[in-house]
Design a protein around this motif. Structure first.
Motif, PDB file in Angstrom:
ATOM      1  N   ASP A 187       0.865  -1.183   0.000  1.00 26.48           N
ATOM      2  CA  ASP A 187       0.000   0.000   0.000  1.00 26.48           C
ATOM      3  C   ASP A 187       0.893   1.222   0.000  1.00 26.48           C
ATOM      4  O   ASP A 187       1.834   1.328   0.789  1.00 26.48           O
ATOM      5  CB  ASP A 187      -0.894   0.009   1.240  1.00 26.48           C
ATOM      6  N   SER A 188       0.588   2.144  -0.911  1.00 29.59           N
ATOM      7  CA  SER A 188       1.408   3.343  -1.000  1.00 29.59           C
ATOM      8  C   SER A 188       0.565   4.482  -1.573  1.00 29.59           C
ATOM      9  O   SER A 188      -0.617   4.296  -1.894  1.00 29.59           O
ATOM     10  CB  SER A 188       2.634   3.094  -1.890  1.00 29.59           C
ATOM     11  N   MET A 189       1.186   5.640  -1.700  1.00 27.14           N
ATOM     12  CA  MET A 189       0.518   6.796  -2.272  1.00 27.14           C
ATOM     13  C   MET A 189       0.988   6.962  -3.719  1.00 27.14           C
ATOM     14  O   MET A 189       2.184   6.894  -4.001  1.00 27.14           O
ATOM     15  CB  MET A 189       0.842   8.056  -1.469  1.00 27.14           C
ATOM     16  N   VAL A 190       0.028   7.167  -4.618  1.00 29.29           N
ATOM     17  CA  VAL A 190       0.374   7.372  -6.034  1.00 29.29           C
ATOM     18  C   VAL A 190      -0.311   8.645  -6.533  1.00 29.29           C
ATOM     19  O   VAL A 190      -1.343   9.063  -5.989  1.00 29.29           O
ATOM     20  CB  VAL A 190      -0.059   6.169  -6.902  1.00 29.29           C
ATOM     21  N   GLU A 209      -3.292   9.964  -4.047  1.00 30.93           N
ATOM     22  CA  GLU A 209      -4.257   9.201  -3.268  1.00 30.93           C
ATOM     23  C   GLU A 209      -3.650   7.856  -2.872  1.00 30.93           C
ATOM     24  O   GLU A 209      -2.712   7.382  -3.526  1.00 30.93           O
ATOM     25  CB  GLU A 209      -5.545   8.958  -4.063  1.00 30.93           C
ATOM     26  N   PRO A 210      -4.160   7.242  -1.843  1.00 35.69           N
ATOM     27  CA  PRO A 210      -3.663   5.915  -1.478  1.00 35.69           C
ATOM     28  C   PRO A 210      -4.055   4.897  -2.542  1.00 35.69           C
ATOM     29  O   PRO A 210      -5.117   4.993  -3.167  1.00 35.69           O
ATOM     30  CB  PRO A 210      -4.358   5.641  -0.141  1.00 35.69           C
ATOM     31  N   ALA A 211      -3.163   3.926  -2.739  1.00 38.36           N
ATOM     32  CA  ALA A 211      -3.429   2.921  -3.764  1.00 38.36           C
ATOM     33  C   ALA A 211      -2.841   1.586  -3.329  1.00 38.36           C
ATOM     34  O   ALA A 211      -1.930   1.520  -2.495  1.00 38.36           O
ATOM     35  CB  ALA A 211      -2.846   3.350  -5.104  1.00 38.36           C
ATOM     36  N   SER A 219      -1.149  -0.320 -10.320  1.00 39.07           N
ATOM     37  CA  SER A 219      -1.750   0.282  -9.112  1.00 39.07           C
ATOM     38  C   SER A 219      -3.210   0.598  -9.369  1.00 39.07           C
ATOM     39  O   SER A 219      -3.598   0.913 -10.494  1.00 39.07           O
ATOM     40  CB  SER A 219      -0.997   1.553  -8.722  1.00 39.07           C
ATOM     41  N   THR A 220      -3.964   0.493  -8.333  1.00 38.29           N
ATOM     42  CA  THR A 220      -5.378   0.882  -8.395  1.00 38.29           C
ATOM     43  C   THR A 220      -5.700   1.653  -7.128  1.00 38.29           C
ATOM     44  O   THR A 220      -5.319   1.240  -6.016  1.00 38.29           O
ATOM     45  CB  THR A 220      -6.289  -0.344  -8.529  1.00 38.29           C
ATOM     46  N   PRO A 221      -6.353   2.786  -7.262  1.00 32.75           N
ATOM     47  CA  PRO A 221      -6.680   3.565  -6.065  1.00 32.75           C
ATOM     48  C   PRO A 221      -7.578   2.744  -5.117  1.00 32.75           C
ATOM     49  O   PRO A 221      -8.488   2.057  -5.551  1.00 32.75           O
ATOM     50  CB  PRO A 221      -7.427   4.785  -6.618  1.00 32.75           C
ATOM     51  N   SER A 222      -7.240   2.825  -3.866  1.00 30.17           N
ATOM     52  CA  SER A 222      -8.066   2.156  -2.848  1.00 30.17           C
ATOM     53  C   SER A 222      -8.766   3.218  -2.012  1.00 30.17           C
ATOM     54  O   SER A 222      -8.328   4.368  -1.967  1.00 30.17           O
ATOM     55  CB  SER A 222      -7.201   1.266  -1.955  1.00 30.17           C
ATOM     56  N   ILE A 223      -9.832   2.840  -1.403  1.00 27.32           N
ATOM     57  CA  ILE A 223     -10.511   3.782  -0.519  1.00 27.32           C
ATOM     58  C   ILE A 223      -9.589   4.095   0.642  1.00 27.32           C
ATOM     59  O   ILE A 223      -8.643   3.367   0.940  1.00 27.32           O
ATOM     60  CB  ILE A 223     -11.843   3.184  -0.013  1.00 27.32           C
ATOM     61  N   GLU A 224      -9.884   5.188   1.292  1.00 28.36           N
ATOM     62  CA  GLU A 224      -9.065   5.573   2.434  1.00 28.36           C
ATOM     63  C   GLU A 224      -9.142   4.481   3.500  1.00 28.36           C
ATOM     64  O   GLU A 224     -10.175   4.274   4.122  1.00 28.36           O
ATOM     65  CB  GLU A 224      -9.563   6.897   3.013  1.00 28.36           C
TER      66      GLU A 224
END
Length: 426
Positions: free
Chosen positions: A90-93, A102-104, A124-129
């Motif tokens: 999990d990281s920020m992209v 946003e977190p992804a 990568s795919t954005p994930s919810i917070e």
């Protein structure tokens, strides 16, 4: 502590542990499921890109409109050997279309083509917070956990209360049951076998107690008649013998001592029989009484009997002392306390009787030190032996007070021996 409260506390403790462990495992399982769904989506996306790359087809746009992104770059064999084939993190992209970070969820995989060239694909795919998700899941789980705990406890308490109703009916009946009185029959219909057996056992014990009570009453009545009659005959014969003018002074003195002994035995027998009746609960009739009137009724008689001792009496009435108890026992209570105050007094002493709405106190002069509080109400105990005293007067007073639920207290104050009785005012 009532049984229902103890059970509810224990159920609450056990459920807190069980639901707490369940909540932790449920939270972990939910978070794993969220990550698995995202990881499956990333694997499908990365597989489609790898297939196109190996087939030499045109790769899709790095941003397909769904905010999914990928980066493909060639790497060395040494780099490929030193890294795992597939990794998740999990990281920020940076999202190009949104222009913000946003977190992804990121999948990194290594593969090689037919020419043995190595590539690293990052998808990568954005994930919810996740913090928001974690907070939401935690808050809802706490709410559901507490609600479930309260509902389970309430349901258990309700079921227990309904199931134990026959027991409470039986307990209420036993509380109201009085041996020797006319009692209401036990009405406690139940389909529960254990409670039916308990009802039957209670009824059997009540019937047995009633039979024993009647037997004791009969025995005490017979004993009173059988013992008092020969004692009275012996006294009468001694009195007749003492009227014989031919008796010497020594013989007359011996007969008088024997007569006094018989008088003492008669009083002792009456006192013991009274104690037995009190202990057996044979005085069952109760009504509201005013002890002020009882005192006035008997006080003058005792003044006349003990007038030769020149004992001063003072009655201080600050109210009317009313109480619910058996009238015969109330008479015995007042007269025994009066007699005790006179018998254990000193010549020229005094008696002070103080009456308030809450207490009835007899204070008298006597020996110049306090009596033994631990033994003063014991049967046959006498701090100082007094002629004509059986040592049962205060024991009878104590038994009456315990039977009728009256508080009895002895204390020594201002060189006076005080006996205070108090009960709940009516």
């Amino acid at each position: 502590m009532k049984l229902i409260y103890r059970i509810v506390i224990r159920i609450s403790f056990v459920l807190t542990l069980v639901l707490g462990v369940w909540a932790v495992f449920f939270y972990i399982a939910m978070m794993d499921e969220v990550n698995d769904e995202v990881d499956d989506s990333l694997e499908d996306y990365s597989e489609a890109i790898i297939i196109r790359a190996l087939a030499g087809e045109e790769l899709p746009s790095q941003n397909n409109g769904s905010n999914n992104q990928y980066y493909l770059r060639e790497v060395t064999g040494e780099y490929a050997d030193s890294h795992e084939d597939i990794t998740y993190k999990d990281s920020m992209v940076y999202i190009v279309e949104k222009g913000e970070t946003e977190p992804a969820r990121i999948l990194t995989t290594l593969f090689k083509d037919d020419e043995n060239r190595y590539y690293e694909l990052t998808v990568s795919t954005p994930s919810i917070e996740k913090d928001d998700l974690t907070d939401a899941i935690r808050n809802w789980m706490i709410f559901l956990y507490v609600a479930l705990l309260l509902v389970v406890i309430a349901v258990n308490a309700w079921v227990f209360q309904r199931s134990m109703r026959p027991l409470y009916v039986l307990l209420h009946w036993l509380d109201d049951y009085r041996i020797g009185n006319k009692n209401e029959p036990l009405k406690n219909n139940t389909q529960i076998t254990e409670f039916r057996k308990l009802n039957e056992a209670a009824m059997r014990n009540a019937e047995r107690s009633e039979r024993l009570f009647e037997q004791q009453k009969q025995f005490i009545g017979n004993a009173s008649h059988e013992i008092q009659t020969p004692l009275a005959i012996c006294r009468n014969r001694l009195e007749m013998m003492m009227e014989d003018e031919s008796l010497s002074e020594a013989q007359l003195e011996e007969l008088m001592k024997t007569h006094q002994t018989l008088e003492y035995i008669t009083k002792l027998n009456k006192s013991l029989l009274l104690l037995s009746k009190i202990d057996n609960g044979q005085f069952t009739e109760i009504k509201e009484l005013e002890l002020n009137g009882l005192l006035k009724q008997y006080l003058d008689d005792y003044k006349e009997v003990y007038a030769y001792r020149k004992i001063r009496t003072e009655v201080v009435e600050r109210g009317i002392f009313r109480i619910r108890m058996n009238e015969s026992l109330a008479t015995v209570l007042v007269t025994n306390l009066l007699k005790n105050a006179f018998v254990h007094n000193i010549d020229g002493g005094h008696i002070r009787i103080e009456i308030t709405p809450d207490s009835f106190t007899f204070c008298n002069s006597g020996v110049g030190h306090p009596l033994d509080k631990e033994r003063i109400f014991e049967r046959f105990y006498q701090g100082t032996k007094k002629e004509g005293s059986t040592g049962l007067g205060l024991a009878i007073v104590d038994s009456i007070c315990r039977l009728q639920g009256i508080r009895l207290r002895y204390y020594y104050e201002n060189e006076e021996h005080c006996f205070e009785i108090s009960g709940k005012p009516i």
